[in-house]
Motif scaffolding. Structure first.
Motif, mmCIF file in Angstrom:
data_model
loop_
_atom_site.group_PDB
_atom_site.id
_atom_site.type_symbol
_atom_site.label_atom_id
_atom_site.label_comp_id
_atom_site.label_asym_id
_atom_site.label_seq_id
_atom_site.Cartn_x
_atom_site.Cartn_y
_atom_site.Cartn_z
ATOM 1 N N VAL A 479 33.340 14.941 45.084
ATOM 2 C CA VAL A 479 33.018 16.343 45.377
ATOM 3 C C VAL A 479 33.215 16.631 46.864
ATOM 4 O O VAL A 479 33.694 17.712 47.247
ATOM 5 C CB VAL A 479 31.580 16.661 44.930
ATOM 6 C CG1 VAL A 479 31.195 18.084 45.328
ATOM 7 C CG2 VAL A 479 31.443 16.492 43.423
ATOM 8 N N ASN A 480 32.843 15.672 47.725
ATOM 9 C CA ASN A 480 33.066 15.847 49.169
ATOM 10 C C ASN A 480 34.559 15.991 49.469
ATOM 11 O O ASN A 480 34.964 16.771 50.347
ATOM 12 C CB ASN A 480 32.503 14.656 49.942
ATOM 13 C CG ASN A 480 30.986 14.671 49.967
ATOM 14 O OD1 ASN A 480 30.354 15.715 49.755
ATOM 15 N ND2 ASN A 480 30.386 13.517 50.227
ATOM 16 N N SER A 484 36.573 18.955 51.413
ATOM 17 C CA SER A 484 37.454 18.718 52.566
ATOM 18 C C SER A 484 38.856 19.266 52.320
ATOM 19 O O SER A 484 39.547 19.667 53.260
ATOM 20 C CB SER A 484 37.529 17.216 52.869
ATOM 21 O OG SER A 484 38.138 16.519 51.791
ATOM 22 N N GLU A 485 39.281 19.294 51.056
ATOM 23 C CA GLU A 485 40.589 19.857 50.715
ATOM 24 C C GLU A 485 40.503 21.352 50.449
ATOM 25 O O GLU A 485 41.494 21.973 50.050
ATOM 26 C CB GLU A 485 41.146 19.133 49.481
ATOM 27 C CG GLU A 485 41.442 17.651 49.722
ATOM 28 C CD GLU A 485 41.845 16.924 48.447
ATOM 29 O OE1 GLU A 485 41.819 17.566 47.359
ATOM 30 O OE2 GLU A 485 42.188 15.728 48.523
ATOM 31 N N LYS A 486 39.297 21.916 50.641
ATOM 32 C CA LYS A 486 39.041 23.349 50.479
ATOM 33 C C LYS A 486 39.368 23.852 49.068
ATOM 34 O O LYS A 486 39.821 24.980 48.870
ATOM 35 C CB LYS A 486 39.831 24.145 51.512
ATOM 36 C CG LYS A 486 39.407 23.838 52.942
ATOM 37 C CD LYS A 486 40.133 24.716 53.953
ATOM 38 C CE LYS A 486 39.644 24.403 55.383
ATOM 39 N NZ LYS A 486 40.324 25.251 56.385
ATOM 40 N N TYR A 496 26.292 22.107 43.676
ATOM 41 C CA TYR A 496 26.675 21.019 42.768
ATOM 42 C C TYR A 496 26.011 19.712 43.199
ATOM 43 O O TYR A 496 25.575 18.913 42.354
ATOM 44 C CB TYR A 496 28.193 20.850 42.722
ATOM 45 C CG TYR A 496 28.627 19.950 41.572
ATOM 46 C CD1 TYR A 496 28.757 20.444 40.282
ATOM 47 C CD2 TYR A 496 28.864 18.593 41.781
ATOM 48 C CE1 TYR A 496 29.119 19.625 39.225
ATOM 49 C CE2 TYR A 496 29.231 17.759 40.731
ATOM 50 C CZ TYR A 496 29.356 18.286 39.455
ATOM 51 O OH TYR A 496 29.713 17.472 38.411
ATOM 52 N N LEU A 497 25.898 19.480 44.496
ATOM 53 C CA LEU A 497 25.203 18.283 44.965
ATOM 54 C C LEU A 497 23.719 18.340 44.605
ATOM 55 O O LEU A 497 23.105 17.307 44.298
ATOM 56 C CB LEU A 497 25.366 18.129 46.481
ATOM 57 C CG LEU A 497 26.753 17.745 46.982
ATOM 58 C CD1 LEU A 497 26.720 17.466 48.485
ATOM 59 C CD2 LEU A 497 27.291 16.526 46.252
ATOM 60 N N GLU A 566 32.886 19.533 37.643
ATOM 61 C CA GLU A 566 32.356 18.447 36.811
ATOM 62 C C GLU A 566 33.478 17.574 36.279
ATOM 63 O O GLU A 566 33.332 16.347 36.185
ATOM 64 C CB GLU A 566 31.560 19.040 35.643
ATOM 65 C CG GLU A 566 30.650 18.045 34.918
ATOM 66 C CD GLU A 566 31.377 17.192 33.898
ATOM 67 O OE1 GLU A 566 30.865 16.096 33.579
ATOM 68 O OE2 GLU A 566 32.450 17.624 33.418
ATOM 69 N N LYS A 567 34.628 18.186 35.960
ATOM 70 C CA LYS A 567 35.777 17.415 35.464
ATOM 71 C C LYS A 567 36.242 16.403 36.499
ATOM 72 O O LYS A 567 36.493 15.227 36.179
ATOM 73 C CB LYS A 567 36.914 18.377 35.116
ATOM 74 C CG LYS A 567 38.227 17.706 34.704
ATOM 75 C CD LYS A 567 38.119 17.057 33.348
ATOM 76 C CE LYS A 567 39.490 16.689 32.800
ATOM 77 N NZ LYS A 567 40.293 15.804 33.641
ATOM 78 N N VAL A 568 36.326 16.839 37.735
ATOM 79 C CA VAL A 568 36.739 15.929 38.810
ATOM 80 C C VAL A 568 35.702 14.823 38.992
ATOM 81 O O VAL A 568 36.039 13.638 39.136
ATOM 82 C CB VAL A 568 36.937 16.703 40.130
ATOM 83 C CG1 VAL A 568 37.179 15.732 41.292
ATOM 84 C CG2 VAL A 568 38.097 17.676 40.004
ATOM 85 N N GLY A 569 34.414 15.209 38.992
ATOM 86 C CA GLY A 569 33.354 14.221 39.156
ATOM 87 C C GLY A 569 33.330 13.216 38.013
ATOM 88 O O GLY A 569 33.156 12.007 38.232
#
Length: 675
Positions: A479-480, A484-486, A496-497, A566-569
Motif C-alpha cells: 500500500v505504501n 509513492s507511485e501516486k 486503508y492502513l 485490497e486487490k493489490v494488498g
C-alpha cells in the motif's frame, strides 16, 4: 441442592476420562474411569457413597444389555448357537462350580456359596471392555464374533446363577433339584416375557412406519422405554428381568435388520443415540466403582487384620482358575466354523480377551448388604475382590491382546484410516480446483475441504500471530508503494492502513478486544446512519466482517475504491507467503492465515457466491471421494473396515452440508447502507 449436580459431575467424569484415554491409549478406558472415580471420592458429595442396587440394575444395566442385544448379529447367533450354549451356559456353570470348589478349598474362610457367588459375578465376559483392541486380523474374526455373542448371553446366566448362590447362602440350605428348577424358571420365563414384549413393540413400530409416523423422536423414544418395560414386567412375575431385556433386544434387532434402507434417518439417529447412552452408562458404572473403592478399602484396613493382602490373593486365585478353565474349554469345546492352523493361539486370545468388565461390576453392586459372615466375608470385601479381578483381567488383556491380533505387515492395509481420509480429501480438492468458470464458489469449497486436513491439530497461537504480522507488513509495504507511485490518495492510504490495523488487532486479539470492537463499529454505524436496525445488525456481526462492511461503505460514500487497493494488498500477501514458506508443508497456522485473506478478498472484491453452483461443486467433490473409495476397494488396497470408515466420513460430510449449506455463503455479501 448439591445432590442435583450428582449426575452432572458423573457425566463430566465420563467425558474427562474418555479425553484422557484418547491421549494415553496404553491404559484401558475402564481403568481410567475407576481412577477418575477415586479422585471424585475426595469430594464431600461423594464421601461414603452408597447406591441402591435395584435402581442400579433397572436404570443402568437394563438399557446397557438391551443395546448389546439389538446390536448383535442374528446371523452369527443362529450359526453359532452351539457355541453360545457351550460358552454362555455350560462354561459359566462349570466355571462357577469349579472356581467355587478350588478357591474354597484354598481359602476355607469363605463359605462355598459365597465363592460361587463371586465366581458367578466375574465369569461373564465383557468383550466391549477390550473392543478398543478390535481384531483387525481377518483370521481372528471368528474368535471375535464368538466373544461378542458369548458376552451377550453369559451375562444373563451370571445374573441367574448369582441370585441362586446368594439365596442359597442366605437360606443356609442347598438343593440341586431346587436350584435347577429355579434356574430354568428364571431363564425360560425371562426369555418368554422378553419375546412377547419385543413382538408387541415390534408390531407397534411397524404400524407407525406404515402410517408415516416414524419420526426419530417418536421411534427412538419408544425404543428407549422397551428395556425398562421388559425388565419391570418380567421381574414383577418373578422371572429374570435381564433375560427379558436381552430377548426383547434381539427381537428389536431383527426388526432393525429388516428395515434396511427404510426409515434411514430414524436408524441413524437411533444408532447415534444408543452409542452415546452406552458410552455414558459404561463410564458411570466404572466411576461409581472408583468412588466406592476408597471407602471399601478404608473399611477393610480398619479391621486391624492383614486383610487387604488376603483379599488380593483370593482375587488372583479366582482369576487364575477361571482363566485356566476358559483356556481349556475354548480349545476343546468350541467350534471355530472354519479350519484353523493355530487353534491354541485362538484359544489363548479368547481366554485373554474374556475379561471381566461392566457387567461384573454391575453384579457386584447387586450383592445384598445382609452379607456379613465375619470381618473377612462381607459385602465390601466381596466388592473389593471383584474389583481386583476386573482390573487384573483388563490390564492383562490390554498388555497381551493387541500384539497377536495385529495383521501381517502390509503398508497399504495397515495404513491408518486418517491417512486414507487425507488422500481422499486431496483428490476431492484437486477435482474442484479444475473448475475455472466459477472461481469464487470453487475457492470456497476447496477451503472448506482443506480445513478437514487440519481439524485435529493443535494451533500454535504464537506462530500464527507471527505469520499474521508478516502478512500485515507485506500488505502495508504494498500500500505504501501505491502511495509513492501516486496510484492512491493520502486519504485512501490513511484510511486503508487504519482498516488493516483494526483487522490485525481483531485476528490477533482476544475475546475482550473483539467485544470492544463490536461496540465501536455498532456505535459508528449508528452515528453515521442513525438506524437502530443497522446498529443491531453490526453489533451481532463478527468484528472481522463488520470492519469490511464498514470500510467498504466508507470508501464508497467518498467516491473512493477500496476494492482495487485490497486487490493489490491481497496479491502482495499471497506472494510473500508463498515465497517465505515455499517447499514447506502447509501448517495449520499458515492455512488459517491464508484462509482469512482469501475469504476477505472474495468478500470485498468478488461477487456473491451462487448457492446453486456452490452446492453442485460440493456434490462433485463427494463424487470424487466416492470414486476414490471405489478404486481403492477394487485394487485391494483397503479392507472393509477402512472402506466403511471412509464411506461414513463422506456421508457425514454430506449431512453436514445439507444442514449448514447457508453457512458457507451467507457472509460473503457486503452490506451497503444509505445515508
Amino acid at each position: 441442592m448439591v445432590e442435583t449436580f450428582f449426575p452432572i459431575i458423573l457425566l463430566v467424569g465420563v467425558v474427562a476420562s474418555i479425553m484422557i484415554q484418547n491421549h494415553i491409549k496404553a491404559i484401558p478406558l475402564p481403568i481410567v474411569f475407576i481412577v477418575v472415580g477415586m479422585l471424585f471420592s475426595m469430594l464431600p458429595l461423594y464421601q461414603h457413597f452408597t447406591f441402591d442396587p435395584t435402581l442400579f440394575l433397572f436404570l443402568i444395566v437394563a438399557p446397557f444389555l438391551y443395546n448389546d442385544a439389538q446390536s448383535a448379529s442374528r446371523y452369527w447367533i443362529g450359526r453359532g448357537a452351539i457355541n453360545i450354549f457351550s460358552l454362555s451356559i455350560m462354561l459359566v456353570i462349570f466355571t462357577v462350580i469349579g472356581v467355587g470348589i478350588v478357591v474354597h478349598s484354598i481359602f476355607s474362610i469363605i463359605p462355598l456359596a459365597l465363592v460361587i457367588a463371586l465366581s458367578a459375578i466375574v465369569t461373564p465376559t465383557d468383550a466391549t471392555s477390550v473392543s478398543a483392541f478390535s481384531f483387525p486380523n481377518k483370521n481372528l474374526q471368528i474368535p471375535y464374533i464368538i466373544l461378542q455373542n458369548e458376552s451377550l448371553f453369559n451375562d444373563a446366566t451370571g445374573f441367574v446363577t448369582l441370585n441362586i448362590a446368594v439365596a442359597m447362602y442366605l437360606s443356609g440350605t442347598f438343593s440341586i433339584g431346587a436350584a435347577l428348577v429355579a434356574f430354568l424358571i428364571e431363564f425360560g420365563g425371562g426369555l418368554l416375557f422378553g419375546v412377547i414384549i419385543g413382538v408387541i413393540i415390534h408390531a407397534i413400530r411397524s404400524l407407525l412406519i406404515s402410517l408415516g409416523d416414524d419420526s426419530p423422536l417418536v421411534m427412538v423414544s419408544i425404543e428407549m422405554i422397551v428395556p425398562f418395560i421388559a425388565y419391570f414386567v418380567a421381574d414383577g412375575f418373578g422371572f429374570s428381568g435381564i433375560l427379558a431385556v436381552v430377548a426383547a433386544g434381539l427381537i428389536q434387532g431383527s426388526e432393525n435388520d429388516n428395515l434396511q434402507l427404510t426409515s434411514s434417518r430414524m436408524q441413524l439417529v437411533r444408532s447415534n443415540a444408543w452409542e452415546i447412552i452406552e458410552q455414558a452408562l459404561t463410564g458411570v458404572i466404572f466411576i461409581l466403582l472408583g468412588i466406592s473403592l476408597p471407602t471399601i478399602i478404608i473399611g477393610i484396613l480398619n479391621t486391624g487384620h492383614n486383610l487387604l493382602f488376603l483379599l488380593v490373593m483370593i482375587a488372583l486365585s479366582i482369576y487364575t482358575v477361571k482363566f485356566v478353565i476358559r483356556l481349556l474349554w475354548t480349545r476343546y469345546l468350541v467350534w471355530m466354523h472354519i479350519p484353523s492352523a493355530s487353534r491354541w493361539k485362538d484359544s489363548w486370545i479368547m481366554a485373554l480377551s474374556g475379561a471381566s468388565g461392566t457387567i461384573s461390576l454391575a453384579l457386584a453392586f447387586l450383592l445384598p448388604k445382609s452379607i456379613n459372615e465375619n470381618s473377612v466375608v462381607n459385602r465390601n470385601s466381596m466388592i473389593f475382590i471383584i474389583s481386583v479381578v476386573i482390573i487384573v483381567s483388563l490390564t492383562i488383556a490390554a498388555v497381551t491382546v493387541p500384539k497377536p491380533t495385529r495383521p501381517k505387515k502390509n503398508k497399504d492395509l495397515i495404513k491408518p484410516v486418517d491417512k486414507w481420509v487425507r488422500e481422499m480429501i486431496m483428490v476431492a480438492m484437486n477435482t474442484v480446483r479444475k473448475e475455472k468458470e466459477h472461481q469464487v464458489e470453487s475457492d470456497i469449497v476447496v477451503d472448506a475441504l482443506s480445513q478437514q486436513l487440519h481439524a485435529h491439530k493443535f494451533v500454535n497461537r504464537r506462530e500464527r500471530h507471527q505469520i499474521y504480522r508478516f502478512a500485515y507488513k507485506a500488505e502495508i509495504n504494498a500500500v505504501n508503494e501505491l502511495l509513492s507511485e501516486k496510484k492512491i490518495t493520502q486519504d485512501e492510504h490513511k484510511y486503508y492502513l487504519e482498516f488493516l490495523a483494526l483487522s490485525f488487532k481483531t485476528v490477533t486479539g482476544g475475546p475482550l478486544t473483539n467485544l470492544l470492537l463490536r461496540f465501536r463499529f455498532g456505535f459508528n454505524i449508528g452515528k453515521l446512519y442513525r438506524d437502530i436496525n443497522s446498529v443491531q445488525e453490526m453489533f451481532l456481526t463478527s468484528p472481522l466482517l463488520a470492519e469490511q462492511f464498514y470500510w467498504v461503505n466508507q470508501f464508497e460514500s467518498h467516491d473512493e475504491d477500496i476494492m482495487s487497493i485490497e486487490k493489490v494488498g491481497f496479491d502482495a500477501v499471497m506472494s510473500a507467503l508463498k515465497e517465505k514458506f515455499h517447499g514447506q508443508s502447509v501448517s495449520l497456522e499458515l492455512h488459517d492465515v491464508r484462509s482469512f485473506y482469501r475469504e476477505r478478498h472474495r468478500r470485498m472484491y468478488q461477487s456473491t457466491p451462487n448457492p446453486k453452483i456452490f452446492y453442485q461443486l460440493f456434490l462433485e467433490a463427494f463424487h470424487a471421494e466416492f470414486e476414490f473409495l471405489q478404486n481403492t476397494i477394487r485394487d485391494g488396497k483397503i479392507g472393509m473396515d477402512t472402506a466403511e470408515a471412509l464411506q461414513e466420513h463422506i456421508i457425514y460430510d454430506q449431512m453436514a452440508l445439507i444442514q449448514n449449506d447457508s453457512v458457507y455463503t451467507q457472509n460473503y455479501e457486503i452490506k451497503r447502507y444509505d445515508k
